[in-house]
Design a protein around this motif. Structure first.
Motif: not given
Ligand code: LLP
Length: 436
Positions: A401-426
């Motif tokens: 979180n250097y400079n207090r930057i929130p970590r990005p989310p991790v989005i998992l894609v599979k066969d044309g569909e996406a789901r959030v694996l880890i949410r974006r930090e706020t």
């Protein structure tokens, strides 16, 4: 090498946009915002299957690849590893806790680390962790004492340093004699710790572990390490009359990050390592041990990309061009740490020639905050989506979180569909431990 020939989960669609797992990255950036890590689930599952099938075929049915989860750890990835029948390597209480929440079978967890605290040891034992990979004598005594308290006999491997230089970046070499990891054969300390482990009542020594380093493209360092380890197993048998049943050869097979890098066929690499291991066992007169492998990077690195939004393009006449993006060293510290090379492209102009040269910079208050220097890329402008490839390993797991930057989310894609694996930090997440 053409990166798209190797990374078959990536492509360019009719609009000239980069796609991953059949999904348009420009659309993904719109839906989930940037920066964002996107990972292709099929790539990860297929690579797990490749490792499992090759390990069983060439080393025998009891061989087990562990996912070295330091490469990328979260509840979702442990669920995938479990579904695929992998074991896992955890190296901290935090990774163990995450694996526990994911419901990962504890008997298939190998607990690593060169400085496990008493609390780590207790927590791991309470969780029923199958195997501890013991680094040193202090840990061995502590483990034995805690196991005695709990009235259990803990299954262990000993981490041995075979003294190999695998020709990789010095920060990721781990198997040399002067390493902080394990006990070296050369100094006699490896034999001492083996004898100590055999003599203790509450540990059961089943095997040895070595890990020579990371991002290795040649088979030779692995076969050299295997040769040394198998001779050592034969020495133990001779000197102590004790049979070592399990040999964990660690991880470390490399991944191409740019078109200039070599590639590794993991199944063929396992076949070749198995051939030498079988031969060495025969020559040393020992039974073939159960073999454990521990890939991290090669299971997840290529599955992932990071999407950023371009904020500015700055051309300094006679010097260089900068493309600044809305992420940087907090989400990918690997250039700052190891000068790691990456492939970058402008995702919404992916079919245009990459004949522009630019240093891709992040937004931290620090000149070293770069993703890469003089990268070959398409010409860009503010608002474009910039994709960095091969960020599935050691990116999210090393993010800060250097400079207090929130970590990005991790989005998992599979066969044309996406789901959030880890949410974006706020921003609320950023201050959640601050005392107000
Ligand atoms: N087993 C042990 C005991 C390890 O220490 C490691 C990695 C692995 C397995 C997995 O190695 P892999 O297959 O991922 O090469 N942060 C660095 C990499 C550090 C690797 C540490 N140990 C990077 O970003 O390149």
């Amino acid at each position: 090498m053409n990166i798209f020939d190797y990374y078959t989960h990536l492509s360019v669609n009719d609009e000239g946009h980069l796609t991953i797992g059949g999904m348009d990255t420009v659309e993904l950036a719109k839906t989930y915002g940037t920066p964002a890590y996107i990972m292709d689930e099929n790539y990860i599952r297929n690579t797990c299957r490749t490792y499992l099938a090759a390990a069983r075929k060439y080393f025998g049915a009891d061989a087990l690849p562990l996912y070295a989860s330091k490469a990328f750890s979260c509840v979702g990835i442990y669920k995938i590893a479990a579904e695929e029948g992998m074991g896992i390597d955890c190296v901290s209480g935090g990774e163990l806790y995450t694996a526990k929440v994911a419901g990962f079978p504890a008997d298939k967890i190998y607990f690593h680390g060169n400085n496990k605290t008493d609390r780590d040891i207790r927590d791991a034992m309470d969780m029923g962790v199958g195997t501890f990979v013991v680094d040193n004598t202090d840990e061995l005594y502590a483990l034995n004492a805690i196991a005695a308290e709990k009235n259990v006999t803990q299954r262990i491997l000993l981490r041995i340093s075979p003294g190999i230089d695998p020709h990789t970046h010095k920060a990721v070499v781990t198997g040399s004699v002067d390493s902080k990891f394990g006990s070296a054969i050369e100094t006699g300390q490896a034999m001492e710790i083996v004898k100590l482990a055999i003599s203790l009542d509450n540990v059961r020594l089943v095997g040895l572990h070595c890990h020579i380093g990371s991002q290795i493209f040649d088979i030779e360092p692995f076969s050299d390490a295997a040769d040394i380890m198998i001779r050592f197993i034969a020495d133990i048998k001779r000197e102590c009359g004790y049979e070592i049943d399990e040999l964990n050869l660690g991880g470390g097979l490399g991944v191409p990050y740019t078109k200039h890098d070599r590639t590794v066929n993991y199944a063929e690499a396992i076949r070749d390592i198995a051939a030498v291991v079988t031969g060495f066992c025969r020559d040393s007169g020992i039974c073939m041990p159960r073999v454990i492998l521990e890939p991290g990077r090669s299971l997840v690195a290529a599955s992932g990309i990071t999407l950023y939004t371009v904020g500015s393009v700055k051309e300094i006449p006679g010097f260089k061009n900068y493309i600044s993006v809305d992420g940087g060293m907090p989400d990918n510290p690997r250039y700052a740490l190891y000068q790691s090379q990456y492939t970058a492209m402008i995702a919404n102009r992916a079919s245009q020639p990459d004949d522009y040269r630019a240093t891709v910079a992040g937004r931290c208050c620090e000149s070293g905050d770069l993703i890469g220097e003089n990268m070959e890329i398409q010409k860009a402008q503010r608002g474009d989506i910039l994709a960095v490839l091969t960020t599935g390993a050691y990116n999210y797991s090393m993010a800060s979180n250097y400079n207090r930057i929130p970590r990005p989310p991790v989005i998992l894609v599979k066969d044309g569909e996406a789901r959030v694996l880890i949410r974006r930090e706020t921003y609320e997440d950023i201050i959640k431990n601050d005392v107000l």
